[in-house]
Design an enzyme around this catalytic site. Structure first.
Site, PDB file in Angstrom:
ATOM      1  N   CYS A   2      51.280  40.429  40.835  1.00 35.41           N
ATOM      2  CA  CYS A   2      52.551  41.025  41.569  1.00 35.41           C
ATOM      3  C   CYS A   2      53.568  40.677  40.467  1.00 35.41           C
ATOM      4  O   CYS A   2      53.134  39.675  39.544  1.00 35.41           O
ATOM      5  CB  CYS A   2      52.528  40.170  42.890  1.00 35.41           C
ATOM      6  SG  CYS A   2      51.092  39.544  43.851  1.00 35.41           S
ATOM      7  N   ARG A  27      52.963  45.433  37.283  1.00 35.54           N
ATOM      8  CA  ARG A  27      51.642  44.109  38.181  1.00 35.54           C
ATOM      9  C   ARG A  27      51.413  44.378  38.823  1.00 35.54           C
ATOM     10  O   ARG A  27      50.714  43.711  39.251  1.00 35.54           O
ATOM     11  CB  ARG A  27      52.849  42.884  37.672  1.00 35.54           C
ATOM     12  CG  ARG A  27      53.698  42.429  36.706  1.00 35.54           C
ATOM     13  CD  ARG A  27      54.441  41.674  36.275  1.00 35.54           C
ATOM     14  NE  ARG A  27      53.619  40.508  36.553  1.00 35.54           N
ATOM     15  CZ  ARG A  27      52.760  39.841  35.579  1.00 35.54           C
ATOM     16  NH1 ARG A  27      53.620  39.695  34.524  1.00 35.54           N
ATOM     17  NH2 ARG A  27      52.468  38.070  36.239  1.00 35.54           N
ATOM     18  N   TRP A  74      50.354  43.075  44.502  1.00 33.64           N
ATOM     19  CA  TRP A  74      48.689  43.444  44.303  1.00 33.64           C
ATOM     20  C   TRP A  74      47.978  42.454  44.953  1.00 33.64           C
ATOM     21  O   TRP A  74      47.753  41.616  44.611  1.00 33.64           O
ATOM     22  CB  TRP A  74      48.846  43.046  42.955  1.00 33.64           C
ATOM     23  CG  TRP A  74      46.665  43.552  42.536  1.00 33.64           C
ATOM     24  CD1 TRP A  74      46.737  44.965  41.989  1.00 33.64           C
ATOM     25  CD2 TRP A  74      45.795  42.625  42.339  1.00 33.64           C
ATOM     26  NE1 TRP A  74      45.413  45.167  41.692  1.00 33.64           N
ATOM     27  CE2 TRP A  74      44.949  43.610  41.804  1.00 33.64           C
ATOM     28  CE3 TRP A  74      45.399  41.560  42.907  1.00 33.64           C
ATOM     29  CZ2 TRP A  74      43.468  43.699  41.822  1.00 33.64           C
ATOM     30  CZ3 TRP A  74      44.103  41.065  42.550  1.00 33.64           C
ATOM     31  CH2 TRP A  74      43.247  42.078  41.841  1.00 33.64           C
ATOM     32  N   ASN A 100      53.599  34.200  43.422  1.00 31.27           N
ATOM     33  CA  ASN A 100      52.890  35.618  42.964  1.00 31.27           C
ATOM     34  C   ASN A 100      51.471  33.773  42.220  1.00 31.27           C
ATOM     35  O   ASN A 100      52.194  33.406  41.691  1.00 31.27           O
ATOM     36  CB  ASN A 100      52.881  35.539  41.412  1.00 31.27           C
ATOM     37  CG  ASN A 100      51.906  36.333  40.159  1.00 31.27           C
ATOM     38  OD1 ASN A 100      50.870  36.402  40.694  1.00 31.27           O
ATOM     39  ND2 ASN A 100      52.058  35.957  38.834  1.00 31.27           N
ATOM     40  N   GLY A 101      50.139  34.555  42.437  1.00 30.61           N
ATOM     41  CA  GLY A 101      48.936  33.166  42.137  1.00 30.61           C
ATOM     42  C   GLY A 101      48.395  33.177  43.500  1.00 30.61           C
ATOM     43  O   GLY A 101      48.059  34.062  44.187  1.00 30.61           O
ATOM     44  N   GLU A 485      35.228  50.770  24.878  1.00 24.55           N
ATOM     45  CA  GLU A 485      36.550  50.143  25.436  1.00 24.55           C
ATOM     46  C   GLU A 485      37.112  52.743  26.413  1.00 24.55           C
ATOM     47  O   GLU A 485      37.247  52.069  27.020  1.00 24.55           O
ATOM     48  CB  GLU A 485      37.309  50.417  24.424  1.00 24.55           C
ATOM     49  CG  GLU A 485      38.471  50.647  23.667  1.00 24.55           C
ATOM     50  CD  GLU A 485      39.804  50.558  25.404  1.00 24.55           C
ATOM     51  OE1 GLU A 485      38.971  49.588  26.305  1.00 24.55           O
ATOM     52  OE2 GLU A 485      40.907  50.313  25.104  1.00 24.55           O
ATOM     53  N   LYS A 489      38.410  53.287  29.171  1.00 24.29           N
ATOM     54  CA  LYS A 489      39.474  54.117  29.624  1.00 24.29           C
ATOM     55  C   LYS A 489      39.335  55.449  31.173  1.00 24.29           C
ATOM     56  O   LYS A 489      40.141  55.565  31.405  1.00 24.29           O
ATOM     57  CB  LYS A 489      39.684  54.123  28.275  1.00 24.29           C
ATOM     58  CG  LYS A 489      40.320  53.970  27.518  1.00 24.29           C
ATOM     59  CD  LYS A 489      41.953  53.066  27.447  1.00 24.29           C
ATOM     60  CE  LYS A 489      41.802  52.234  28.579  1.00 24.29           C
ATOM     61  NZ  LYS A 489      41.591  50.615  27.492  1.00 24.29           N
ATOM     62  N   GLU A 492      38.874  54.106  33.929  1.00 27.53           N
ATOM     63  CA  GLU A 492      40.449  53.480  34.944  1.00 27.53           C
ATOM     64  C   GLU A 492      41.271  54.066  35.225  1.00 27.53           C
ATOM     65  O   GLU A 492      41.917  54.418  36.423  1.00 27.53           O
ATOM     66  CB  GLU A 492      40.707  52.360  33.935  1.00 27.53           C
ATOM     67  CG  GLU A 492      41.323  52.267  33.279  1.00 27.53           C
ATOM     68  CD  GLU A 492      42.136  50.649  32.570  1.00 27.53           C
ATOM     69  OE1 GLU A 492      42.286  49.816  32.860  1.00 27.53           O
ATOM     70  OE2 GLU A 492      41.725  50.787  30.911  1.00 27.53           O
ATOM     71  N   HIS A 508      16.077  52.118  26.171  1.00 28.00           N
ATOM     72  CA  HIS A 508      15.724  51.028  27.195  1.00 28.00           C
ATOM     73  C   HIS A 508      16.417  51.106  28.629  1.00 28.00           C
ATOM     74  O   HIS A 508      15.835  50.063  29.294  1.00 28.00           O
ATOM     75  CB  HIS A 508      16.024  49.675  26.631  1.00 28.00           C
ATOM     76  CG  HIS A 508      15.086  49.768  25.091  1.00 28.00           C
ATOM     77  ND1 HIS A 508      14.433  49.169  24.805  1.00 28.00           N
ATOM     78  CD2 HIS A 508      16.180  49.829  23.885  1.00 28.00           C
ATOM     79  CE1 HIS A 508      13.832  49.098  23.574  1.00 28.00           C
ATOM     80  NE2 HIS A 508      14.901  49.121  22.996  1.00 28.00           N
ATOM     81  N   LYS A 607      48.262  45.098  35.368  1.00 26.88           N
ATOM     82  CA  LYS A 607      48.576  45.121  34.176  1.00 26.88           C
ATOM     83  C   LYS A 607      48.129  43.787  33.799  1.00 26.88           C
ATOM     84  O   LYS A 607      47.658  43.867  33.423  1.00 26.88           O
ATOM     85  CB  LYS A 607      49.881  45.815  34.000  1.00 26.88           C
ATOM     86  CG  LYS A 607      49.539  45.150  31.765  1.00 26.88           C
ATOM     87  CD  LYS A 607      49.493  46.881  31.169  1.00 26.88           C
ATOM     88  CE  LYS A 607      49.914  46.371  29.984  1.00 26.88           C
ATOM     89  NZ  LYS A 607      48.667  47.180  29.308  1.00 26.88           N
TER      90      LYS A 607
HETATM   91  O1  M6R Z   1      46.743  41.284  29.408  1.00 25.60           O
HETATM   92  P1  M6R Z   1      45.568  40.538  28.782  1.00 25.60           P
HETATM   93  O2  M6R Z   1      45.180  41.726  27.770  1.00 25.60           O
HETATM   94  O3  M6R Z   1      44.592  39.443  29.111  1.00 25.60           O
HETATM   95  O4  M6R Z   1      44.437  42.056  29.619  1.00 25.60           O
HETATM   96  C1  M6R Z   1      43.403  41.979  29.515  1.00 25.60           C
HETATM   97  C2  M6R Z   1      42.675  42.909  30.481  1.00 25.60           C
HETATM   98  O5  M6R Z   1      42.931  42.369  31.861  1.00 25.60           O
HETATM   99  C3  M6R Z   1      43.047  44.800  30.293  1.00 25.60           C
HETATM  100  O6  M6R Z   1      42.715  44.724  29.000  1.00 25.60           O
HETATM  101  C4  M6R Z   1      42.238  45.504  31.194  1.00 25.60           C
HETATM  102  O7  M6R Z   1      40.642  45.434  30.931  1.00 25.60           O
HETATM  103  C5  M6R Z   1      43.533  47.068  30.873  1.00 25.60           C
HETATM  104  N1  M6R Z   1      43.599  47.663  31.969  1.00 25.60           N
HETATM  105  C6  M6R Z   1      42.144  47.743  30.212  1.00 25.60           C
HETATM  106  O8  M6R Z   1      42.806  49.004  29.600  1.00 25.60           O
END
Ligand code: M6R
Length: 612
Positions: A2, A27, A74, A100-101, A485, A489, A492, A508, A607
């Site tokens: 948010c 956000r 959000w 926000n929260g 990673e 990517k 998402e 396994h 984000k």
């Molecule tokens: O702001 P941060 O690095 O703490 O965020 C952590 C995760 O939310 C962030 O890396 C998330 O996994 C990304 N969307 C990955 O691309």
């Protein structure tokens, strides 16, 4: 999650609020709204969907006034809808708030307020705040907010306006980010959930801490504790400029940020490597050599991509410094009976510096006596402020929800720390340190060379394998993180099924997944795990899986075991995750673009995850 924006001043209020929201859209982007004081009345306009939908709704009927608040949501409580969008108002529409929260005791408060006659219109936890402030309002909004918040449990950054207190904006913070922008020209002030929202208007700010409240008028900003005691703040200068947060001719922020990596990596190194010396200048480290020698365990505290950056450095720290390293996602770590003590160093990694799970796990570690080192991109963020020391990665604003340049810069910053730790503990000899540091200084150029030479090839491969719907990402040793990673990517942003796995684990279980329909991306760089990784590729190809290997330039052998090869420059094995992460980002990006996905704002995500 948010985004919040508030403004008092002479400009076109709705335009200022919308400009702030556009910058905050990463956000949260499922609904948005504004509330403006117009001729002594609060006018609220909301819409389900992105900011662009709100803009359409506002076209031709923009409320005009000099005080306003805005929000991009959000959803946590109640699905995305116009009704659940912020701002929320009290029963009579005198007070409007954005939040926000998470209000943890909202059900209890809501029932109590309903029993007292308050009428709720939404399913959100936030609306409770509007009615609480209404309940305690007796002619002074500041007092009502302070009194109401006494009953609230949970996290909030909240901003309120009232038509009976025109010209005043009240904001408060408990565990959710909040910043005040001090007008560069007289007669205006701003409040927002993060610096990017106010960049186009001012660089002067107050960073608001937990338990603080702010009373803003056009000419005055007073910061107080929630109990009403005045707090003296120093002015913080935001270094990022507005242009850094623009797409600069690229189709998406994500691809712009991928290509910014050479620059970001150079900035991360900055002046930290002292000439040709085997020494580092880590100015805000704040951890003495004596303490670093006593450390018996390192715990990486992070979520998502940041936790995979932590895995990269787990490998380096164990190998080069001989210190045991524990990595677990902060959302789990905070709920386990972990043992931290004075000899545990917690390394909190977070691009935004505001991730709620990371902050909670940090607090737990600190309560048990651990010291904390923050690795973050956002100067003055909560993660930085709640740590003993900090290494800023200086990657510049990262707007795309998928983290890219922050990942490689986080690894780089921690590799610098790793060399420092090894030198202090005597596990890295000065000659080895000099070699590693030389290697690190070359990484930005090597990243550039890779992007210039191989990006088009990665794009071609994305086209070739466009119809692959299921992926396995594999890696060993330093590249377990690359596998994790890479899979994250493509999940998402392309919404494709992908599993990241330690290559040695294939037998396994996951080998059962391999068919001709499965695409396998594997990082196989030269080093101690090379032979075994080749063995894994053979197992996959024997079962019909398609293999794209990320391998070193000059490795001729690899061609026998892979359908396609993406070449990265050679470097020390412990440094190679920085380079191997980039093809994974590019591949996910190009596939997602072919699928026409909303790359910068993937569905259901935000984000900065500021709720647990
Ligand atoms: O702001 P941060 O690095 O703490 O965020 C952590 C995760 O939310 C962030 O890396 C998330 O996994 C990304 N969307 C990955 O691309």
């Amino acid at each position: 999650m948010c985004g919040i924006m508030g403004y008092l001043g002479e400009r076109d209020t709705v335009e200022v609020l919308l400009e702030g929201l556009r910058r905050l859209e990463y956000r949260g982007y499922d609904s948005a709204g504004v509330a403006v004081l117009v001729d002594g009345k609060v006018e609220v306009v909301k819409a389900k969907g992105k900011i662009s939908v709100l803009e359409e709704v506002l076209e031709g009927k923009k409320p005009e006034g000099s005080v306003g608040i805005a929000h991009t949501r959000w959803a946590t409580h109640g699905p995305p809808s116009k009704k659940n969008a912020h701002p929320h108002a009290d029963c009579k529409g005198h007070i409007a708030i954005v939040h926000n929260g998470i209000i943890e005791n909202y059900l209890e408060l809501r029932e109590k307020l309903q029993a007292e006659g308050h009428k709720f219109r939404s399913e959100t936890d936030t609306e409770t705040l509007a009615h609480l402030f209404e309940k305690y309002y007796d002619g002074d909004l500041e007092k009502a907010v302070r009194r109401g918040l006494k009953e609230v449990k949970g996290s909030y950054a909240v901003v309120a306006i009232s038509d009976r207190d025109p010209g005043v904006l009240i904001a408060a913070r408990q565990y959710s980010p909040l910043i005040v922008g001090l007008g560069e020209k007289p007669g205006e002030n701003f409040v927002a959930s993060d610096p990017s929202a106010i960049l186009s208007f001012t660089r002067k700010a107050y960073l608001i801490d937990n338990g603080e409240m702010v009373v803003l008028t056009r000419d005055r900003v007073e910061v107080k504790t929630l109990a009403g005691k005045a707090v003296k703040k120093s002015v913080f200068h935001i270094e990022w400029d507005a242009e850094m947060a623009e797409k600069g001719g690229h189709k998406h922020f994500m691809i712009k940020e991928i290509f910014e990596q050479p620059h970001a990596l150079r900035e991360t190194i900055g002046e930290r490597i002292a000439g040709g010396e085997a020494a580092l200048k880590l100015d805000r480290l704040n951890l003495t050599d004596a303490y670093l020698r006593r450390v018996k365990k390192v715990a990486i505290i992070a979520c998502g991509t940041a936790s995979y950056a932590g895995m990269a450095v787990q490998y380096a720290l164990e190998k080069l410094c001989g210190v045991p390293v524990m990595v677990d996602v902060a959302s789990e770590l905070q709920h386990r009976e972990c043992v931290f003590d004075k000899e545990t160093l917690g390394i909190a990694i977070s691009q935004s510096g505001e991730t709620a799970d990371t902050l909670q796990a940090m607090r737990m570690a600190r309560r048990q006596g651990a010291k904390l080192l923050a690795i973050t991109n956002v100067i003055g963020s909560s993660v930085a402020r709640e740590s003993n020391g900090v290494l800023y990665i200086h990657a510049g604003p990262e707007i795309g929800v998928a983290s890219t340049k922050a990942y490689t810069s986080q690894i780089m910053a921690m590799l610098l720390f790793c060399v420092h730790l090894g030198l202090v503990r005597g596990t890295i000899k000065p000659t080895a340190a000099r070699r590693l540091l030389r290697g690190m200084k070359r990484l930005p150029d090597q990243a550039e060379e890779f992007l210039e030479g191989e990006a088009a090839h990665v794009e071609e491969l994305a086209r070739k394998y466009k119809d692959v719907m299921r992926y396995l990402y594999l890696g060993r040793g330093a590249h377990y993180c690359t596998a994790m990673e890479g899979a994250l990517k493509i999940k998402e942003i392309a919404y494709l099924d992908a599993e990241g796995y330690a290559a040695g684990e294939m037998k396994h279980g996951p080998l059962a997944l391999v068919t001709e329909e499965v695409g396998v991306l594997s990082a196989v760089v030269e080093g101690p795990h090379y032979e075994k990784s080749i063995g894994n590729l053979q197992e996959i190809r024997a079962r019909g899986g398609k293999v794209i290997a990320v391998a070193n330039e000059g490795d001729e052998e690899i061609q026998k075991y892979a359908d396609d090869v993406i070449r990265i420059p050679k470097t020390e094995e412990v440094l190679s995750p920085v380079l191997a992460g980039i093809p994974m980002q590019l591949y996910a990006y190009y596939v997602a673009d072919l699928w026409d996905r909303e790359i910068d704002q993937p569905r259901n995500l935000a984000k900065s995850v500021t709720v647990e």
